[in-house]
Scaffold this motif. Structure first.
Motif, PDB file in Angstrom:
ATOM      1  N   SER A   4       0.833  -1.207   0.000  1.00 22.40           N
ATOM      2  CA  SER A   4       0.000   0.000   0.000  1.00 22.40           C
ATOM      3  C   SER A   4       0.864   1.252   0.000  1.00 22.40           C
ATOM      4  N   GLY A   5       1.923   1.245   0.821  1.00 24.77           N
ATOM      5  CA  GLY A   5       2.829   2.381   0.869  1.00 24.77           C
ATOM      6  C   GLY A   5       3.546   2.607  -0.442  1.00 24.77           C
ATOM      7  N   ILE A   6       3.976   1.536  -1.079  1.00 27.24           N
ATOM      8  CA  ILE A   6       4.683   1.642  -2.361  1.00 27.24           C
ATOM      9  C   ILE A   6       3.755   2.190  -3.444  1.00 27.24           C
ATOM     10  N   VAL A   7       2.525   1.664  -3.504  1.00 25.23           N
ATOM     11  CA  VAL A   7       1.547   2.130  -4.500  1.00 25.23           C
ATOM     12  C   VAL A   7       1.235   3.611  -4.279  1.00 25.23           C
ATOM     13  N   CYS A   8       1.054   3.991  -3.025  1.00 26.88           N
ATOM     14  CA  CYS A   8       0.777   5.391  -2.695  1.00 26.88           C
ATOM     15  C   CYS A   8       1.919   6.288  -3.153  1.00 26.88           C
ATOM     16  N   CYS A   9       3.151   5.890  -2.884  1.00 25.99           N
ATOM     17  CA  CYS A   9       4.315   6.687  -3.298  1.00 25.99           C
ATOM     18  C   CYS A   9       4.381   6.847  -4.817  1.00 25.99           C
ATOM     19  N   LEU A  10       4.085   5.791  -5.538  1.00 26.99           N
ATOM     20  CA  LEU A  10       4.095   5.861  -7.004  1.00 26.99           C
ATOM     21  C   LEU A  10       3.037   6.839  -7.515  1.00 26.99           C
ATOM     22  N   ILE A  11       1.854   6.802  -6.909  1.00 28.23           N
ATOM     23  CA  ILE A  11       0.781   7.726  -7.305  1.00 28.23           C
ATOM     24  C   ILE A  11       1.219   9.171  -7.067  1.00 28.23           C
ATOM     25  N   LEU A  12       1.813   9.432  -5.907  1.00 32.71           N
ATOM     26  CA  LEU A  12       2.235  10.790  -5.572  1.00 32.71           C
ATOM     27  C   LEU A  12       3.331  11.282  -6.516  1.00 32.71           C
ATOM     28  N   ILE A  13       4.270  10.418  -6.839  1.00 31.01           N
ATOM     29  CA  ILE A  13       5.368  10.807  -7.738  1.00 31.01           C
ATOM     30  C   ILE A  13       4.841  11.133  -9.132  1.00 31.01           C
ATOM     31  N   ILE A  14       3.971  10.264  -9.654  1.00 29.23           N
ATOM     32  CA  ILE A  14       3.395  10.503 -10.984  1.00 29.23           C
ATOM     33  C   ILE A  14       2.563  11.788 -10.978  1.00 29.23           C
ATOM     34  N   GLY A  15       1.763  11.974  -9.920  1.00 28.92           N
ATOM     35  CA  GLY A  15       0.936  13.173  -9.806  1.00 28.92           C
ATOM     36  C   GLY A  15       1.763  14.438  -9.685  1.00 28.92           C
ATOM     37  N   TYR A  16       2.906  14.336  -9.012  1.00 28.67           N
ATOM     38  CA  TYR A  16       3.785  15.507  -8.866  1.00 28.67           C
ATOM     39  C   TYR A  16       4.346  15.931 -10.224  1.00 28.67           C
ATOM     40  N   PHE A  17       4.863  14.977 -10.985  1.00 29.89           N
ATOM     41  CA  PHE A  17       5.430  15.328 -12.288  1.00 29.89           C
ATOM     42  C   PHE A  17       4.346  15.825 -13.247  1.00 29.89           C
ATOM     43  N   ASN A  18       3.146  15.293 -13.114  1.00 29.88           N
ATOM     44  CA  ASN A  18       2.027  15.772 -13.928  1.00 29.88           C
ATOM     45  C   ASN A  18       1.737  17.236 -13.623  1.00 29.88           C
ATOM     46  N   ALA A  19       1.799  17.606 -12.336  1.00 29.29           N
ATOM     47  CA  ALA A  19       1.500  18.976 -11.926  1.00 29.29           C
ATOM     48  C   ALA A  19       2.584  19.958 -12.346  1.00 29.29           C
ATOM     49  N   GLN A  20       3.805  19.468 -12.520  1.00 30.55           N
ATOM     50  CA  GLN A  20       4.924  20.355 -12.829  1.00 30.55           C
ATOM     51  C   GLN A  20       5.002  20.754 -14.306  1.00 30.55           C
ATOM     52  N   TYR A  21       4.214  20.104 -15.151  1.00 35.52           N
ATOM     53  CA  TYR A  21       4.319  20.370 -16.590  1.00 35.52           C
ATOM     54  C   TYR A  21       2.948  20.685 -17.186  1.00 35.52           C
ATOM     55  N   PRO A  22       2.482  21.935 -16.969  1.00 38.49           N
ATOM     56  CA  PRO A  22       1.205  22.338 -17.556  1.00 38.49           C
ATOM     57  C   PRO A  22       1.231  22.239 -19.082  1.00 38.49           C
ATOM     58  N   ILE A  23       0.101  21.873 -19.638  1.00 35.94           N
ATOM     59  CA  ILE A  23       0.009  21.746 -21.087  1.00 35.94           C
ATOM     60  C   ILE A  23      -0.487  23.051 -21.715  1.00 35.94           C
ATOM     61  N   ARG A  24      -0.239  23.173 -22.992  1.00 37.47           N
ATOM     62  CA  ARG A  24      -0.793  24.276 -23.783  1.00 37.47           C
ATOM     63  C   ARG A  24      -1.999  23.733 -24.545  1.00 37.47           C
ATOM     64  N   LYS A  25      -3.156  24.320 -24.284  1.00 33.57           N
ATOM     65  CA  LYS A  25      -4.368  23.911 -24.993  1.00 33.57           C
ATOM     66  C   LYS A  25      -4.807  25.069 -25.888  1.00 33.57           C
ATOM     67  N   GLU A  26      -5.187  24.755 -27.122  1.00 32.13           N
ATOM     68  CA  GLU A  26      -5.609  25.802 -28.064  1.00 32.13           C
ATOM     69  C   GLU A  26      -7.043  25.560 -28.489  1.00 32.13           C
ATOM     70  N   ILE A  27      -7.845  26.633 -28.440  1.00 29.35           N
ATOM     71  CA  ILE A  27      -9.260  26.567 -28.810  1.00 29.35           C
ATOM     72  C   ILE A  27      -9.555  27.695 -29.799  1.00 29.35           C
ATOM     73  N   THR A  28     -10.188  27.365 -30.905  1.00 31.64           N
ATOM     74  CA  THR A  28     -10.575  28.357 -31.905  1.00 31.64           C
ATOM     75  C   THR A  28     -12.093  28.452 -31.967  1.00 31.64           C
ATOM     76  N   LEU A  29     -12.616  29.685 -31.841  1.00 26.73           N
ATOM     77  CA  LEU A  29     -14.055  29.922 -31.890  1.00 26.73           C
ATOM     78  C   LEU A  29     -14.362  30.924 -33.004  1.00 26.73           C
ATOM     79  N   LYS A  30     -15.472  30.707 -33.673  1.00 33.41           N
ATOM     80  CA  LYS A  30     -15.929  31.614 -34.725  1.00 33.41           C
ATOM     81  C   LYS A  30     -16.993  32.552 -34.155  1.00 33.41           C
ATOM     82  N   THR A  31     -17.012  33.785 -34.642  1.00 31.41           N
ATOM     83  CA  THR A  31     -18.029  34.733 -34.194  1.00 31.41           C
ATOM     84  C   THR A  31     -18.510  35.584 -35.353  1.00 31.41           C
ATOM     85  N   GLU A  32     -19.754  36.026 -35.262  1.00 31.38           N
ATOM     86  CA  GLU A  32     -20.323  36.958 -36.242  1.00 31.38           C
ATOM     87  C   GLU A  32     -20.356  38.374 -35.687  1.00 31.38           C
TER      88      GLU A  32
END
Length: 376
Positions: free
Chosen positions: A125-153
């Motif tokens: 349980s401790g090992i699984v928890c540590c792996l989750i935290l490590i993966i979640g930490y690296f995920n949080a450190q690298y924000p993604i760039r998302k692009e959205i295009t909208l049309k308007t009149e």
């Protein structure tokens, strides 16, 4: 904000129950309680699970240097407690099912020091928890760039690009390096303007005032400026000081106010909380032929933007749960807890946020900087 004491007490009660439950499982890998090692282990456990609250108290008293290790360690412990609780719940559920059905020997054990199977499951349980935290930490450190295009009149003078960020949560956890990375990414976009949809601060702005955040903000490059609204965490500290800091460093804070840009865009910035003005009242003198952007931190009452013919509402706040499975709760609370939806002619985007609250960990989705292209 008036419900904050209730939610705080509710959170503390749940946390105490979870900590006691986890202790009842972890004690099988601790030294015996009547030995000096056992006593020391239990004292360390108590100090660990209370470190988050110790950090809060010290921060409130503005003892920032002393508070920093407690805040950092305590936030990691919060996430660890969540996932240990979930892991042990899954194990115990499997044990209960097994006791009525398969009766497999490997799932038949008690959480006592003499039981090797209990020791094994607690270790895993401790090992699984540590792996989750490590993966979640690296995920949080690298924000993604998302692009959205909208049309308007609508009558915009030309197509334009702007950047949305929310929930940066500058404070004890997110500091200069994090903000500097964000500003560099913004400057690489050559955007017409930037919108910060609340929670620039994580609470008390005082720790941020002692950093180089002011100089970093002043380096943002846009064609028409940077605009922000307040969020609930901005109000948890000194909101007047927070707004003063932003306004003095190149960020215009819109508090129940409207600003029209030469592009043919009106920005409607809403205060956070129960005392903001009605959207209909704010729009009395607005030219509806302009592209209307409603900026409000918390994505409640989406029908309000729809009824007032807003073209685009921008919000944050939810973090899309930040830590799984809290995202299922935010989906129940909010009509739209993350992403882009359309109601009639109104687009509504709720960002997952750029920073993190509490644990520097994300296990539901990526943090993000959103680039909007508005075209004729």
């Amino acid at each position: 904000m008036k419900n904050m004491p209730f939610f705080l007490l509710f959170f503390i009660a749940l946390y105490c129950i979870a900590c006691f439950y986890i202790y009842s499982r972890l004690k099988c890998i601790m030294p015996l309680a009547n030995s000096w090692k056992g006593i020391a282990a239990r004292i360390v456990y108590i100090l660990a699970v209370t470190s988050f609250f110790t950090g809060l108290v010290l921060t409130h008293k503005q003892h920032f240097m002393i508070a920093q290790p407690f805040v950092t360690f305590g936030n990691w412990v919060l996430a660890a407690m969540l996932y240990l609780f979930i892991i042990y719940i899954v194990i115990d559920f499997a044990r209960i099912i097994n006791s009525f059905t398969f009766k497999a020997e490997w799932l038949t054990f008690k959480y006592i020091a003499e039981d090797n199977k209990a020791y094994f499951f607690s270790l895993i349980s401790g090992i699984v928890c540590c792996l989750i935290l490590i993966i979640g930490y690296f995920n949080a450190q690298y924000p993604i760039r998302k692009e959205i295009t909208l049309k308007t009149e609508k009558s915009i003078s030309r197509g334009f690009k702007f950047i949305l960020v929310s929930d940066i949560h500058m404070g004890m956890m997110n500091k200069d390096k994090y903000l500097n990375t964000l500003v560099n990414r913004i400057n690489n976009e050559n955007a017409d303007f930037v919108i910060i949809a609340g929670d620039f601060f994580d609470g008390d702005p005082t720790p941020v005032l002692q950093t180089n955040a002011d100089k970093i903000l002043q380096t943002i490059k846009t064609n028409f400026g940077v605009y922000a609204v307040t969020g609930n965490h901005d109000y948890m500290g000194n909101v007047n000081l927070a707004c003063k800091f932003l306004n003095e460093n190149g960020v215009t804070v819109l508090q129940d106010s409207v600003l029209t840009l030469p592009l043919g865009v009106s920005l409607i910035g809403r205060q956070d909380g129960h005392f903001r003005k009605n959207l209909k009242d704010l729009m009395q003198n607005i030219n509806n032929q302009l592209f209307l952007i409603n900026i409000i931190h918390q994505p409640y009452h989406l029908e309000e933007s729809e009824q007032n013919n807003i073209d685009l509402q921008l919000s944050g706040h939810t973090h899309h749960g930040q830590l799984w499975p809290i995202n299922f709760l935010t989906k129940k609370i909010y009509e739209n807890s993350f992403g882009l939806i359309k109601k009639s002619s109104t687009y509504i985007y709720v960002s997952s946020g750029y920073g993190t609250w509490g644990p520097p960990i994300r296990t539901t989705c990526h943090p993000e900087m959103v680039v909007f292209n508005i075209e004729n």
